[in-house]
Structure formats: C-alpha cells, structure tokens
Design an enzyme around this catalytic site. Structure first.
Site, PDB file in Angstrom:
ATOM      1  N   LYS A  54     -24.934  35.291 -29.310  1.00 57.13           N
ATOM      2  CA  LYS A  54     -24.410  35.844 -28.048  1.00 57.13           C
ATOM      3  C   LYS A  54     -25.431  36.797 -27.427  1.00 57.13           C
ATOM      4  O   LYS A  54     -25.659  36.753 -26.214  1.00 57.13           O
ATOM      5  CB  LYS A  54     -23.118  36.624 -28.322  1.00 57.13           C
ATOM      6  CG  LYS A  54     -21.904  35.755 -28.384  1.00 57.13           C
ATOM      7  CD  LYS A  54     -20.710  36.591 -28.813  1.00 57.13           C
ATOM      8  CE  LYS A  54     -19.648  35.694 -29.390  1.00 57.13           C
ATOM      9  NZ  LYS A  54     -18.694  36.397 -30.229  1.00 57.13           N
ATOM     10  N   GLN A  98     -15.080  40.661 -32.707  1.00 59.02           N
ATOM     11  CA  GLN A  98     -15.419  39.428 -33.423  1.00 59.02           C
ATOM     12  C   GLN A  98     -14.420  39.158 -34.561  1.00 59.02           C
ATOM     13  O   GLN A  98     -14.142  40.052 -35.372  1.00 59.02           O
ATOM     14  CB  GLN A  98     -16.852  39.551 -33.974  1.00 59.02           C
ATOM     15  CG  GLN A  98     -17.359  38.326 -34.696  1.00 59.02           C
ATOM     16  CD  GLN A  98     -17.465  37.098 -33.788  1.00 59.02           C
ATOM     17  OE1 GLN A  98     -17.936  37.177 -32.663  1.00 59.02           O
ATOM     18  NE2 GLN A  98     -17.011  35.960 -34.281  1.00 59.02           N
ATOM     19  N   ASP A 121     -12.547  37.311 -24.346  1.00 61.34           N
ATOM     20  CA  ASP A 121     -12.247  36.224 -25.299  1.00 61.34           C
ATOM     21  C   ASP A 121     -10.937  35.528 -24.926  1.00 61.34           C
ATOM     22  O   ASP A 121     -10.617  34.471 -25.484  1.00 61.34           O
ATOM     23  CB  ASP A 121     -12.130  36.784 -26.731  1.00 61.34           C
ATOM     24  CG  ASP A 121     -13.304  36.369 -27.609  1.00 61.34           C
ATOM     25  OD1 ASP A 121     -14.050  35.452 -27.209  1.00 61.34           O
ATOM     26  OD2 ASP A 121     -13.476  36.971 -28.686  1.00 61.34           O
TER      27      ASP A 121
END
Ligand code: NDP
Length: 294
Positions: A54, A98, A121
């Site tokens: 990322k 995450q 997300d």
C-alpha cells in the site's frame, strides 16, 4: 489463451494512472495531496507485506501515506485512542486498521470506532448499510476491485447467473450485494455459496460467472464448469514447490490448468484480483480527499 486472460495488473496500472492524474490536478489547484493512513498492530507477516505494498502504491500515485505500527500487546483502549486521533486529524483523509488484529482485540468492535467518513476500507456498519441500499459509500476494496475488473473487461453481468463461492464479510457477501444491485452495473442473479451449501457442484455447473473466494487452493476444477463461463479467482495461496527458486508457487482457489480450456475469460493468480484490491483502496482515499461521499 492470452485473449481469455483478464489482466488485473494492466487494468490496475491504468487505474493508477487515472488516480495519479487526479492527484496532480489537486496539487495544481493548490490543494493538498490525499493522505491515507494505516494502523498495523503486531507483526503478522502477510499484513506487513500488504501494508508495504500500500505504501508503495500510494507513492506511485502521489498519495501521502503514514503507517502507525503498534505492538502486538496493544490494548483496546490504546488502539481506540489512535483511531480517535486519526478521526480528528484534519490532515488524514482516510485510514484503515489492518486485519487480522491480534486475538485479544475484537475487530468488529474496533472497526465501529472509525468515523464512517474516513473508513476507506468500507467495513464500518454504516458504509455496509449504505452499500446495501445503493447509497454513496466506500466500497470494500476487494469486491470493488472485482466489480471494476469485470466492468473494464466488458463482461456483461445483467441478468446472468453469478455464483459466488464464499460468504465472508470482506469478499463474498459484499460481492453478492454489489452484483445483484439494481444499478447500471449490477442486475445479476446471484447465488451465494458457503460451507453448508448442498449440491455445490450442481450450482457451480449453472454459473455464467463464477467468483471463487473460499480460501481452498485449486478447489474449482475444469470439469465442474459450464463452457464459456467467466471465472474470477480471488483466492491466493503459497504452495511449497521445490522446483521454484523461491521454494513456493502462488495459486488461487481455481485449478487454472484444468479450467483454462473451458472458460471464456479468467483472472490469473497472481496478477488478477490482487493488484485491483490495492488500487481500489487508493480510489477510496482519493474520493475521501475530494469529499465525494461524505
Ligand atoms: P474466509 O476464510 O473468511 O471465508 C471463506 C468462505 O468460504 C466462508 O464463507 C466459508 O464458508 C466458505 N468455504 C470454505 N470452504 C468451503 C467449501 N469447501 N465449500 C464451500 N464454501 C466453503 O475467506 P476470505 O473471504 O477472507 O478469503 C477468501 C480467499 O480470498 C482466501 O484465499 C484469501 O487469501 C483470498 N483473498 C484475496 C484477496 C486479494 O486481494 N486477492 C483479498 C482477500 C482475500 P462458511 O461461511 O460456512 O465458513
């Protein structure tokens, strides 16, 4: 074979160029670059790799990225404090926590602390609800990437029977919603399958479009499929392979070699869905900085 391949790497590269152009336009207009932050708790190697990719991808398109690395033993209270800090930091347009989190942390509870306007997300219940209702929202990256892959590969899904294998909250279930929505790229008839599905082979056999996201290496074989089906392989697995210099090979939930002759189109592993996931997150970060959704 090559004209059957849906080249996720090339499509992702094209989308990255579009994002880079929009970021450059923001800077030309004296606005700041989008800023995407990531919170990484513990040392899970797969998560480390994903966060590093990322960071690289952000750099390529001009998005600022910051990673908050927290110790494995971080408490819920400490993690929520970081989330609140990021919610309130005007410089950060969007951030992710995450997954998976260490087992002492309840990810459902943690994700609810992310402000929906920064939840790039798309995992906050509000964004999931808005997706279900067809309202503007951040779409979860992998399903968003799969839809974009199909759309850009000109796969007609309208009225087609789309079989989704796997019902996780991050892949299968949101995909089933997106593909069946009454929208300009939707209207598929979707069957969502899981480990309790009876007569799975008979359902797979009916698929015009098959999306495999079950986490079982090479589960889907060529003799299970209808001729000219479109196959999207979300799975990704490292299989030990002494003949490979890395000592392993990557494979998906689909047995590519037996399936390739039957399909009209197929995504490879690697180079199919994987690159699209990261690019979709970049798209969400750009939308966040442009205040396109909230
Ligand atoms: P999960 O393990 O969370 O979910 C797997 C789903 O598959 C569950 O719904 C499970 O059913 C179902 N399932 C498992 N075995 C069978 C079976 N034999 N028959 C029918 N259904 C079955 O997986 P994820 O959705 O997180 O990931 C799926 C795959 O995609 C993994 O290989 C993962 O690594 C990969 N992945 C790839 C990404 C990318 O960017 N390329 C991103 C995210 C995931 P039940 O609900 O009943 O348990």
């Amino acid at each position: 074979m090559s004209n059957k391949l849906i080249d996720g790497k090339a499509i992702a590269a094209a989308i990255k160029k579009e994002i880079a152009k929009e970021v450059a336009a923001l800077i030309d207009a004296d606005k700041k670059a989008p800023h995407l932050a990531a919170v990484l708790v513990g040392n899970d190697p797969a998560s480390e790799t994903y966060v590093a990719s990322k960071e690289r991808a952000c750099k390529e398109v001009g998005i600022t990225s910051t990673t908050y690395r927290l110790a494995e033993k971080t408490s819920e209270k400490e993690l929520v404090e970081i989330i609140e800090f990021l919610n309130n930091d005007p410089d950060v347009d969007g951030f992710i926590v995450q997954l998976p989190l260490p087992s002492h942390l309840n990810s459902d509870k943690i994700l609810e602390h992310i402000h929906p306007s920064k939840d790039v997300d798309g995992f906050h219940p509000l964004n999931i609800g808005r997706m279900q209702l067809g309202l503007p929202c951040y779409l979860p990256a992998t399903p968003y990437g799969v839809v974009e892959l199909l759309k850009r590969s000109k796969v007609d899904i309208d009225g087609k029977h789309c079989v989704v294998l796997g019902r996780s909250n991050i892949v299968g279930t949101p995909l089933s919603i997106l593909l069946s929505r009454k929208s300009n790229y939707g209207n598929a008839t979707v069957t969502l399958c899981h480990s309790r599905t009876r007569d799975l082979n008979a359902i797979i056999q009916q698929a015009d479009i098959l999306i495999a996201a079950i986490g079982q290496p090479e589960f889907v074989k060529g003799d299970m499929l209808k001729k000219d089906v479109v196959v999207v392989d979300v799975g990704i697995h490292r299989i030990p392979d002494a003949s490979n210099e890395k000592g392993y090979r990557l494979t998906g939930d689909v047995d590519f070699d037996s399936v390739r002759e039957v399909v009209s189109k197929i995504t490879p592993v690697p180079g199919g869905v994987g690159p699209m996931t990261i690019v979709s997150l970049l798209q969400n970060a750009l939308s966040a900085s442009q205040k396109k959704i909230y």
